[in-house]
Write a protein that holds these residues in place. Structure first.
Motif, PDB file in Angstrom:
ATOM      1  N   GLN A  18       8.428 -52.999   0.911  1.00  0.00           N
ATOM      2  CA  GLN A  18       9.379 -52.788  -0.174  1.00  0.00           C
ATOM      3  C   GLN A  18       8.700 -52.231  -1.418  1.00  0.00           C
ATOM      4  OE1 GLN A  18      11.185 -56.638  -0.593  1.00  0.00           O
ATOM      5  NE2 GLN A  18      12.722 -56.261   0.993  1.00  0.00           N
ATOM      6  N   THR A  19       7.491 -52.744  -1.734  1.00  0.00           N
ATOM      7  CA  THR A  19       6.756 -52.225  -2.900  1.00  0.00           C
ATOM      8  C   THR A  19       6.365 -50.766  -2.700  1.00  0.00           C
ATOM      9  OG1 THR A  19       5.883 -54.454  -3.318  1.00  0.00           O
ATOM     10  CG2 THR A  19       4.765 -52.592  -4.376  1.00  0.00           C
ATOM     11  N   ARG A  20       5.788 -50.480  -1.530  1.00  0.00           N
ATOM     12  CA  ARG A  20       5.386 -49.096  -1.237  1.00  0.00           C
ATOM     13  C   ARG A  20       6.592 -48.167  -1.214  1.00  0.00           C
ATOM     14  NH1 ARG A  20       1.961 -45.092  -1.891  1.00  0.00           N
ATOM     15  NH2 ARG A  20       1.963 -43.615  -0.141  1.00  0.00           N
ATOM     16  N   LEU A  21       7.682 -48.644  -0.675  1.00  0.00           N
ATOM     17  CA  LEU A  21       8.887 -47.816  -0.609  1.00  0.00           C
ATOM     18  C   LEU A  21       9.441 -47.547  -1.999  1.00  0.00           C
ATOM     19  CD1 LEU A  21      10.793 -46.491   1.440  1.00  0.00           C
ATOM     20  CD2 LEU A  21      12.154 -48.568   1.430  1.00  0.00           C
ATOM     21  N   GLY A  22       9.376 -48.543  -2.878  1.00  0.00           N
ATOM     22  CA  GLY A  22       9.837 -48.314  -4.253  1.00  0.00           C
ATOM     23  C   GLY A  22       8.996 -47.287  -4.983  1.00  0.00           C
ATOM     24  N   LYS A  23       7.657 -47.359  -4.801  1.00  0.00           N
ATOM     25  CA  LYS A  23       6.788 -46.378  -5.450  1.00  0.00           C
ATOM     26  C   LYS A  23       7.057 -44.969  -4.928  1.00  0.00           C
ATOM     27  CE  LYS A  23       2.981 -49.588  -6.414  1.00  0.00           C
ATOM     28  NZ  LYS A  23       1.560 -49.894  -6.145  1.00  0.00           N
ATOM     29  N   LEU A  24       7.220 -44.845  -3.620  1.00  0.00           N
ATOM     30  CA  LEU A  24       7.477 -43.520  -3.052  1.00  0.00           C
ATOM     31  C   LEU A  24       8.809 -42.969  -3.528  1.00  0.00           C
ATOM     32  CD1 LEU A  24       6.200 -43.943   0.619  1.00  0.00           C
ATOM     33  CD2 LEU A  24       5.119 -42.690  -1.245  1.00  0.00           C
ATOM     34  N   ILE A  25       9.795 -43.816  -3.657  1.00  0.00           N
ATOM     35  CA  ILE A  25      11.095 -43.339  -4.134  1.00  0.00           C
ATOM     36  C   ILE A  25      10.994 -42.870  -5.586  1.00  0.00           C
ATOM     37  CG2 ILE A  25      13.437 -44.094  -4.693  1.00  0.00           C
ATOM     38  CD1 ILE A  25      13.379 -45.824  -2.216  1.00  0.00           C
ATOM     39  N   ASP A  26      10.236 -43.614  -6.413  1.00  0.00           N
ATOM     40  CA  ASP A  26      10.022 -43.167  -7.806  1.00  0.00           C
ATOM     41  C   ASP A  26       9.257 -41.849  -7.847  1.00  0.00           C
ATOM     42  OD1 ASP A  26      11.314 -45.446  -8.625  1.00  0.00           O
ATOM     43  OD2 ASP A  26       9.470 -46.592  -8.969  1.00  0.00           O
ATOM     44  N   GLN A  27       8.227 -41.747  -7.014  1.00  0.00           N
ATOM     45  CA  GLN A  27       7.459 -40.501  -6.966  1.00  0.00           C
ATOM     46  C   GLN A  27       8.320 -39.344  -6.477  1.00  0.00           C
ATOM     47  OE1 GLN A  27       3.940 -40.867  -4.613  1.00  0.00           O
ATOM     48  NE2 GLN A  27       3.154 -38.824  -5.146  1.00  0.00           N
ATOM     49  N   LEU A  28       9.140 -39.612  -5.507  1.00  0.00           N
ATOM     50  CA  LEU A  28      10.037 -38.569  -5.000  1.00  0.00           C
ATOM     51  C   LEU A  28      11.029 -38.134  -6.072  1.00  0.00           C
ATOM     52  CD1 LEU A  28      10.846 -36.956  -2.466  1.00  0.00           C
ATOM     53  CD2 LEU A  28      12.457 -38.786  -1.921  1.00  0.00           C
TER      54      LEU A  28
END
Length: 432
Positions: free
Chosen positions: A201-211
């Motif tokens: 969930q943490t990694r997915l949140g960072k990737l979504i922000d980066q995207l």
């Protein structure tokens, strides 16, 4: 279908029938009266009276609230015994040969004389009715009382045995349910300890922000690239309209250095030399400036395109990684949900079996849920059979019917010799 003519002999005249019966009314009445009197005399003086004694038994249930056996928590339980006696079970017990043998031994009556014992459950109630018919009213009451005592005693033993068996069964099932509950708790605990749900969930949140930031950058690059391409197209249009060089024509005397050299060389020929013209070409400064601007704009367009392509590739890579992470996260959450549901089901099964085990234990140690005498046997006042009035009425009806048929057969309306012919004609008429 062929039609056949009817003759007068085939028709029935009701008036002739009534006249014939009226003419033989004394015969019919005498036979009817005689039959009724014979039935009444036989019922009163010949047939022995039969008395009936009744006992009402009440089937009580255990005073313990138990779980509904139809609950989904019992889907994985192999067999569930119900520690309750039903009216049908008590009736079957009362009709059993062993109970009849015990009743015969207890009252000292041959078993062949106990054929009139009848047991049935009262509809829509928890009552069971025992009926005993015997020639002696006192014996009928004694047999009914003994029969009720035997049924009550055997049902108590049966219920106690069933309750003890239910307790043992539910105790074994409770151990199985407890082991299942422990395994479910251990599996869920181990999964939570090794789960990557938080990390994913943490990694997915960072990737979504980066995207999202890449998406904003791509939109900015798209706008800048459109602006740079429009600017480059405008510069190229202006460049096509501007000439590359200018053609210049001027007199030699206009050049001060050349004019001084020629004057020194020949003063006499100055006038002739002044008539000579020199033609030269020079670069267009506007065209040169536009060429430089076009080169700069082209470099900017290429740079913006390269940066946009890099951003799009980075976004595609992030999207692929997000898809993988979402799949893995969904699998992890699904596994966690399944383990939590299994744990909840194991808890429900354990609680249900525990309640059933406690109900069986309480039932086995109490007297509830047995058969009790609701209404004891009473001494019958009147016999239930024979019934002189009913027997006389039935005999009178039968005598009237047989006498009427006999009178009609012996009358001139239908003779015995004509009966076969009339039957044949009737059957031929009914056939197509």
């Amino acid at each position: 279908m062929q039609s056949r003519p009817y003759t007068a002999e085939d028709e029935i005249d009701l008036r002739n029938v009534v006249r014939t019966l009226w003419r033989h009314r004394w015969v019919i009445g005498g036979i009817t009266t005689a039959a009724a009197l014979v039935a009444a005399v036989v019922s009163v003086f010949i047939l022995p009276p039969v008395y009936e004694s009744r006992v009402l038994l009440m089937v009580t249930r255990p005073p313990v609230q138990t779980v509904d056996p139809s609950s989904p928590a019992f889907r994985n339980i192999a067999a569930i015994l119900n520690p309750e006696l039903t009216g049908e079970a008590v009736v079957a017990l009362a009709r059993s040969p062993a109970v009849r043998d015990e009743v015969a031994r207890r009252i000292g009556v041959p078993k062949t004389k106990l054929k009139s014992l009848q047991a049935q459950s009262v509809r829509n109630t928890n009552l069971v009715e025992l009926r005993v018919r015997y020639a002696d009213p006192h014996e009928a009451r004694r047999i009914a009382t003994a029969w009720a005592e035997v049924v009550v005693g055997r049902s108590s033993v049966l219920f106690s045995t069933q309750a003890q068996g239910s307790y043992a069964l539910f105790n074994a099932q409770l151990e199985v349910a407890l082991n299942r509950l422990k395994r479910a708790e251990q599996a869920l605990r181990h999964f939570n300890a090794t789960s990557r749900i938080s990390e994913l969930q943490t990694r997915l949140g960072k990737l979504i922000d980066q995207l999202a930031s890449y998406e904003v950058r791509r939109n900015d690059l798209t706008i800048s690239l459109n602006r740079a391409e429009n600017e480059l197209a405008a510069i190229e249009g202006q460049l096509r309209r501007e000439p590359r060089t200018y053609a210049l024509s001027k007199s030699i005397t206009n050049d001060p250095f050349l004019h001084e050299a020629m004057a020194t060389a020949s003063n006499r020929g100055f006038l002739e030399l002044s008539k000579i013209r020199m033609r030269t070409e020079e670069q267009n400064p506007v065209y040169n400036a536009l060429s430089q601007a076009r080169a700069t704009a082209a470099v900017a367009v290429q740079a913006l395109r390269a940066e946009k392509s890099t951003v799009e590739r980075a976004m595609e890579a992030i999207q692929q990684e997000v898809a993988v992470l979402r799949t893995e996260l969904a699998t992890q959450i699904l596994t966690q949900t399944r383990l939590a549901r299994e744990l909840e089901n194991a808890k429900r099964v354990y609680d249900a079996v525990f309640q059933r085990r406690e109900a069986a234990r309480i039932t086995a140690t109490t007297r509830g849920g047995t058969v009790q005498v609701a209404l004891p046997a009473s001494l019958p006042d009147e016999p239930v059979s024979p019934r002189p009035a009913l027997n006389a009425a039935i005999a009178a009806v039968l005598g009237f019917m047989f006498s009427t048929v006999g009178v009609l057969i012996r009358s001139a309306w239908i003779t015995p010799a004509e009966l076969p012919r009339v039957q044949t004609a009737a059957s031929a008429e009914s056939d197509p």
